[in-house]
Design a protein around this motif. Sequence first.
Motif, PDB file in Angstrom:
ATOM      1  N   UNK A 259       0.817  -1.205   0.000  1.00 17.51           N
ATOM      2  CA  UNK A 259       0.000   0.000   0.000  1.00 17.51           C
ATOM      3  C   UNK A 259       0.853   1.257   0.000  1.00 17.51           C
ATOM      4  N   UNK A 260       0.192   2.400  -0.155  1.00 21.45           N
ATOM      5  CA  UNK A 260       0.905   3.675  -0.176  1.00 21.45           C
ATOM      6  C   UNK A 260       0.954   4.325  -1.533  1.00 21.45           C
ATOM      7  N   UNK A 261       0.281   3.713  -2.523  1.00 18.85           N
ATOM      8  CA  UNK A 261       0.295   4.240  -3.882  1.00 18.85           C
ATOM      9  C   UNK A 261      -0.149   5.700  -3.945  1.00 18.85           C
ATOM     10  N   UNK A 262      -1.222   6.037  -3.228  1.00 19.36           N
ATOM     11  CA  UNK A 262      -1.753   7.400  -3.297  1.00 19.36           C
ATOM     12  C   UNK A 262      -0.716   8.421  -2.836  1.00 19.36           C
ATOM     13  N   UNK A 263       0.053   8.074  -1.805  1.00 17.63           N
ATOM     14  CA  UNK A 263       1.086   8.983  -1.334  1.00 17.63           C
ATOM     15  C   UNK A 263       2.191   9.172  -2.351  1.00 17.63           C
ATOM     16  N   UNK A 264       2.594   8.092  -3.016  1.00 14.88           N
ATOM     17  CA  UNK A 264       3.647   8.191  -4.029  1.00 14.88           C
ATOM     18  C   UNK A 264       3.199   9.069  -5.191  1.00 14.88           C
ATOM     19  N   UNK A 265       1.970   8.872  -5.652  1.00 14.34           N
ATOM     20  CA  UNK A 265       1.466   9.647  -6.787  1.00 14.34           C
ATOM     21  C   UNK A 265       1.324  11.120  -6.403  1.00 14.34           C
ATOM     22  N   UNK A 266       0.840  11.381  -5.208  1.00 14.42           N
ATOM     23  CA  UNK A 266       0.705  12.773  -4.761  1.00 14.42           C
ATOM     24  C   UNK A 266       2.059  13.468  -4.735  1.00 14.42           C
ATOM     25  N   UNK A 267       3.109  12.764  -4.318  1.00 10.12           N
ATOM     26  CA  UNK A 267       4.454  13.346  -4.293  1.00 10.12           C
ATOM     27  C   UNK A 267       4.943  13.641  -5.702  1.00 10.12           C
ATOM     28  N   UNK A 268       4.684  12.739  -6.630  1.00 11.74           N
ATOM     29  CA  UNK A 268       5.096  12.958  -8.016  1.00 11.74           C
ATOM     30  C   UNK A 268       4.377  14.154  -8.621  1.00 11.74           C
ATOM     31  N   UNK A 269       3.098  14.275  -8.322  1.00 13.59           N
ATOM     32  CA  UNK A 269       2.334  15.416  -8.845  1.00 13.59           C
ATOM     33  C   UNK A 269       2.863  16.726  -8.263  1.00 13.59           C
ATOM     34  N   UNK A 270       3.243  16.700  -6.993  1.00  9.75           N
ATOM     35  CA  UNK A 270       3.731  17.925  -6.350  1.00  9.75           C
ATOM     36  C   UNK A 270       5.138  18.287  -6.826  1.00  9.75           C
ATOM     37  N   UNK A 271       6.009  17.298  -6.967  1.00 10.47           N
ATOM     38  CA  UNK A 271       7.409  17.569  -7.314  1.00 10.47           C
ATOM     39  C   UNK A 271       7.594  17.879  -8.798  1.00 10.47           C
TER      40      UNK A 271
END
Length: 343
Positions: A259-271
Motif C-alpha cells: 500500500x501507499x500508492x496514493x502517497x507516491x502519486x501525490x508526491x510525483x504530482x507535487x514535485x
Amino acid sequence: MARRPTITDLARVSGVSVATVDRVLNNRLPVRKETARRVYEAATDIGYHAAGLIKQRMRQEMPEYRLGFLLLRGNDVFYGDFARELELAVSQSQRIRGVATIDFAASLAPDEIAAQMRRLAAKSRAIAVVGPDHPTLTAVVEALKARGQPVFSLLSDFAAGIREGYVGLDNRKVGRTAAWMIAKTAKKPGKVALFVGSHRFHGHELREIGFRSYFREHAPDFTVMETLVNLEANQVTHDAMLDLLARHPDLAGCYVAGGGMEGAVAALRAAKPANMPAVVCNEINAFSRAALADNMLTMVISTPLAALCRELVELMAHAIESGAANAPGQTFLPFDIYLPENI
C-alpha cells in the motif's frame, strides 16, 4: 410474441425427463445436486419462468456455514472493494448457503491481529486472514487447526505448513514483472527505489526478492537502493518519495510493493520531476486509473478480486466438509496488468 417456454422444453434442453424437472420444481424425492444445477442452468438459458424457484429450492438443500474474513485497513479503497467481492462470492455460492462476517484489522500489531482472529473464529466455521508472518499468528492457527477449524492466508502467506491454504498472487513473479517494466521503460539506467509495507509481510518479502533478482540477472546497470518500509501509509510514502526525488536526480524507477500508492502519486504530482521515473504500483481503482491516464504511473499490477473470492469460498467450503488437507496448498491467481493504453 415469442412462445413461453414450457416444462417440456426445459426437460428437453436440460436432458432429463419431465418427471425429474417436476421433482426439482416441487422438491419431491431426492434429486442429485448435479441434476438440479443442470435444470437450473437450462431454465436460466431459455428464460423459464420458474428459474428463480429452482434456485431457491437448490439453496434450501445446501448446508449453511458462517465464514469469517479478516482484512486490513477498513478505510482503504482496495480492502473496501475486497470486502464487497467477498460478500458477493459468499451470497452467490452454488455450493453453500454462506454468511460472511468481515472484520478489518485496526493495526498491524501481531497481538491485536491474533486477538481479532480468535474472536472471528469463535463465530465462524472457517476463517481467511490478511496478516503478517509472525509466530503469534502461527500459534493461533495451530490452536484453531487442533479444533478442526480451517484457516486460510490471503494475499501474503503466513503459518506455512500449518494453515489450510494460501490464496493470492505468486508474489515473486509480481516483483519480477515490476522490475521488468521499470528496466524496459526507464529513460536510462539509474537508481531504483522499492517500498514494502513491512518485512513481516511474506508477500512483500517475495516481491522484493523477485524485484532484486530480476535486476541482478538482466539489468545490472541499474542500482536498486536499500528497501524503504512505509507501513502501507500514504503520508509516509509521500514524504519518502519527495525525499528520494530531491536527493537522487538520477532516480530511474520506483516500485511500491504494497500500500501507499496514493502517497507516491501525490508526491510525483507535487514535485513534477524533470525526469519522471518509471513507477509501478498495485491494485486498480479510480485513483490509479487517473494516475495511469496522466502518466504518473507506468504500470499497475492488480489482484483479480472477483475470481479470488469465488475460489476462496469454494476452498473454504471444501475444507469444512472434507477436513484438513494432508498437504496445505497454495492457490495462485493470474494477476492483471494495466497500462496507460489499456485502461
